[in-house]
Design a protein around this motif. Structure first.
Motif, PDB file in Angstrom:
ATOM      1  N   ARG A  24       0.840  -1.206   0.000  1.00  0.00           N
ATOM      2  CA  ARG A  24       0.000   0.000   0.000  1.00  0.00           C
ATOM      3  C   ARG A  24       0.874   1.255   0.000  1.00  0.00           C
ATOM      4  N   GLN A  25       1.986   1.200   0.756  1.00  0.00           N
ATOM      5  CA  GLN A  25       2.908   2.330   0.745  1.00  0.00           C
ATOM      6  C   GLN A  25       3.485   2.537  -0.653  1.00  0.00           C
ATOM      7  N   SER A  26       3.852   1.433  -1.299  1.00  0.00           N
ATOM      8  CA  SER A  26       4.384   1.520  -2.654  1.00  0.00           C
ATOM      9  C   SER A  26       3.333   2.083  -3.605  1.00  0.00           C
ATOM     10  N   GLU A  27       2.103   1.604  -3.463  1.00  0.00           N
ATOM     11  CA  GLU A  27       1.012   2.107  -4.300  1.00  0.00           C
ATOM     12  C   GLU A  27       0.828   3.608  -4.105  1.00  0.00           C
ATOM     13  N   TYR A  28       0.941   4.059  -2.845  1.00  0.00           N
ATOM     14  CA  TYR A  28       0.827   5.490  -2.551  1.00  0.00           C
ATOM     15  C   TYR A  28       1.947   6.272  -3.230  1.00  0.00           C
ATOM     16  N   ARG A  29       3.185   5.784  -3.112  1.00  0.00           N
ATOM     17  CA  ARG A  29       4.314   6.495  -3.721  1.00  0.00           C
ATOM     18  C   ARG A  29       4.176   6.549  -5.240  1.00  0.00           C
TER      19      ARG A  29
ATOM     20  N   LEU B 239      -4.423  11.632   5.997  1.00  0.00           N
ATOM     21  CA  LEU B 239      -5.433  10.606   5.729  1.00  0.00           C
ATOM     22  C   LEU B 239      -4.936   9.622   4.666  1.00  0.00           C
ATOM     23  N   GLU B 240      -4.323  10.145   3.616  1.00  0.00           N
ATOM     24  CA  GLU B 240      -3.798   9.277   2.562  1.00  0.00           C
ATOM     25  C   GLU B 240      -2.724   8.348   3.117  1.00  0.00           C
ATOM     26  N   LEU B 241      -1.853   8.896   3.944  1.00  0.00           N
ATOM     27  CA  LEU B 241      -0.764   8.098   4.507  1.00  0.00           C
ATOM     28  C   LEU B 241      -1.291   7.023   5.450  1.00  0.00           C
ATOM     29  N   GLN B 242      -2.319   7.367   6.227  1.00  0.00           N
ATOM     30  CA  GLN B 242      -2.894   6.399   7.160  1.00  0.00           C
ATOM     31  C   GLN B 242      -3.506   5.218   6.421  1.00  0.00           C
TER      32      GLN B 242
ATOM     33  N   GLY C 209      -0.840   2.557   4.865  1.00  0.00           N
ATOM     34  CA  GLY C 209       0.001   1.653   5.629  1.00  0.00           C
ATOM     35  C   GLY C 209       1.248   2.248   6.254  1.00  0.00           C
ATOM     36  N   PHE C 210       1.387   3.572   6.274  1.00  0.00           N
ATOM     37  CA  PHE C 210       2.554   4.184   6.901  1.00  0.00           C
ATOM     38  C   PHE C 210       2.376   4.232   8.411  1.00  0.00           C
ATOM     39  N   ASP C 211       3.485   4.057   9.164  1.00  0.00           N
ATOM     40  CA  ASP C 211       3.374   4.143  10.618  1.00  0.00           C
ATOM     41  C   ASP C 211       3.425   5.598  11.059  1.00  0.00           C
ATOM     42  N   GLN C 212       3.191   5.827  12.357  1.00  0.00           N
ATOM     43  CA  GLN C 212       3.059   7.192  12.851  1.00  0.00           C
ATOM     44  C   GLN C 212       4.355   7.992  12.731  1.00  0.00           C
ATOM     45  N   THR C 213       5.511   7.336  12.899  1.00  0.00           N
ATOM     46  CA  THR C 213       6.772   8.056  12.763  1.00  0.00           C
ATOM     47  C   THR C 213       6.980   8.520  11.329  1.00  0.00           C
TER      48      THR C 213
ATOM     49  N   ALA D  38       4.705  14.882   7.429  1.00  0.00           N
ATOM     50  CA  ALA D  38       3.942  16.072   7.833  1.00  0.00           C
ATOM     51  C   ALA D  38       4.881  17.227   8.170  1.00  0.00           C
ATOM     52  N   ASN D  39       5.987  16.924   8.862  1.00  0.00           N
ATOM     53  CA  ASN D  39       6.962  17.967   9.175  1.00  0.00           C
ATOM     54  C   ASN D  39       7.529  18.576   7.896  1.00  0.00           C
TER      55      ASN D  39
END
Length: 494
Positions: free
Chosen positions: A295-300, A339-342, A345-349, A355-356
């Motif tokens: 999912r992270q790869s799909e997002y990127r 929201l997209e990152l959540q 599959g990305f973790d909070q860190t 976000a920073n």
């Protein structure tokens, strides 16, 4: 440019007869002057008194028996104020619902400065932000490069190690700090010898860089590695540009190492598998991690294609964005990306790091996102693309699974925080991008290991050096009774 809007009457719901003059001052701003004829004002006043007289309580008369002239005299102030609000609300609804422009914010005017309705015409004016007018660029047949990534066992193992690090025991040590260790630090930020802010007893991972919501310490790792508990080092922090700064500001940061922590080995026991998500085996956990990485790869990949599409389409459109619009939308854009990152599959860190980075370059990223949104939204309207209830459910389920939260709680949180519109935009824009890709000439290119934008070489801290709040861009309600903004509350979807 000035235009007049016709507002026809319907048999079911008689509308106000209005004269509306719309002046285009900027691509995304309209100045609107609304004039309600005296006859309409008197109609509203009559209807208000007709409703009041049968129930009015006037000393010396039974309820509803007082002469109309006496009722009108005694309750004039209240009725006039009530009619003023109703005229504003009804007329604003007609104006903003017209096809002359698509409003993206609430009308901006001072309610108290508008004169009360009387014997003559009732006139007021306001400014409003709108979606810019532009010709839809040609989006069929674009030539695009679609990156591909290979999620292999090594990538899964690295991700599993990161998960285990978060559950492992860390022991304080007198040894020097090394990359990947954790350190508890106190940091004093100074500029020109004066203290700007302090960060106390913050637990961070030793990485090449340390990022904040409004600044970046690029040499944190170089300056901290090799130092022990009690040592002090001075390093530099570069603040992100603000509208008032022509040049980047550089601060000095005195870092005190309160404690250095080393990682102890961690065993993947059945108890830990259960704690991580009720997994029955390491194989099942690795399968879950693989899905998250995919999912992270799909997002990127989606973000890469989106940037490519936006760059091609933006060459065909040209409009200026108002400063106030960009400033106000900054917080919403960051929330949309979160929201997209959540759901990806990305973790909070990782999310905090991205976000920073967004906040450090807030103006440029927000302006780019707004241009993309306007173009994609216009294509969506022309192609009749929208989010369905099933789309919302699927998105909420993904966010809930990633955060380990009940879907109903996720929906409730999104609704209460006003993020359902951001979720809708996210769904629609993704559908439009998919449609553009389907109609494009696409060539694939393996970019494994080159697309990770989660700032793995930087550790993010949720702290503002200058003390600015993340929600400073959210405008406060201007009108206590909400009578004016209510008429356009459903327009603020951008």
């Amino acid at each position: 440019m000035s235009t007049s809007i016709d507002t026809p009457e319907t048999a079911e719901s008689p509308q106000l007869q209005l004269d509306v003059q719309v002046n285009t001052t900027q691509a995304c701003v309209r100045e609107v002057v609304v004039t309600i004829p005296s006859a309409e004002v008197q109609r509203y006043l009559k209807e208000a008194y007709d409703e009041l007289v049968p129930e009015a309580q006037v000393p010396g008369f039974r309820s509803g028996r007082a002469p109309r002239r006496l009722v009108e005299k005694q309750f004039k102030d209240r009725v006039v104020e009530q009619v003023k609000g109703k005229l504003l609300m009804d007329s604003l609804t007609q104006v903003t619902d017209s096809e002359s422009f698509s409003a993206i914010s609430e009308p901006d005017f001072d309610y108290n400065s508008i004169p009360e309705p009387g014997d003559g015409d009732f006139t007021y004016q306001f400014t409003i932000e709108v979606r810019p007018d532009f010709d839809t660029p040609e989006w069929k047949g674009l030539e695009l490069k679609k990156p591909t990534e290979n999620i292999d066992e090594e990538a899964i193992t690295e991700a599993l190690d990161r998960v285990l690090r978060d559950r492992a025991n860390w022991e304080a040590t007198e040894e020097p700090a090394a990359a990947g260790d954790r350190v508890v630090v106190n940091i004093v930020f100074t500029e020109g010898g004066k203290t700007v802010s302090k960060l106390e007893e913050e637990l961070v991972t030793v990485a090449d860089k340390l990022s904040f919501t409004d600044g970046l310490c690029s040499e944190f790792g170089k300056d901290v590695i090799g130092k022990k508990e009690g040592d002090k080092v001075t390093t530099k922090v570069e603040l992100s540009n603000t509208e008032d700064d022509e040049e980047k500001r550089e601060l000095s940061a005195e870092v005190t190492l309160v404690e250095v922590q080393k990682l102890e080995s961690v065993e993947l026991t059945s108890e830990l598998l259960d704690e991580l998500g009720d997994f029955e085996s390491e194989e099942e956990l690795r399968g879950f991690i693989k899905e998250s990485l995919e999912r992270q790869s799909e997002y990127r990949i989606q973000q890469h294609i989106r940037r490519e599409v936006s760059n091609l389409l933006s060459d065909a459109v040209n409009f200026e964005l108002p400063e106030d619009l960009v400033r106000r939308q900054t917080y919403r854009e960051i929330q949309r990306r979160i929201l997209e990152l959540q759901r990806s599959g990305f973790d909070q860190t990782q999310i905090r790091g991205i976000a920073n980075a967004l906040q450090q370059n807030a103006r440029a990223s927000t302006e780019s996102a707004l241009r993309e949104h306007f173009v994609l939204e216009q294509i969506a309207e022309e192609e009749k693309i929208d989010a369905t209830p099933e789309d919302f459910e699927a998105e909420i389920m993904l966010i809930s699974q990633q955060n380990g939260v009940n879907p109903r709680k996720t929906r409730s949180r999104l609704e209460k925080s006003g993020q359902m519109d951001a979720l809708r935009n996210q769904i629609v824009e993704r559908k439009v991008i998919d449609m553009i890709v389907e109609n494009a000439k696409v060539t694939e290119e393996d970019m494994s290991g080159e697309m990770d934008d989660s700032n793995g070489q930087s550790y993010p801290v949720e702290f503002s050096i200058l003390g600015t709040r993340n929600d400073a861009a959210i405008p406060e309600a201007k009108y206590e009774d909400n009578s004016v903004p209510e008429a356009n509350s459903d327009k603020d979807k951008e």
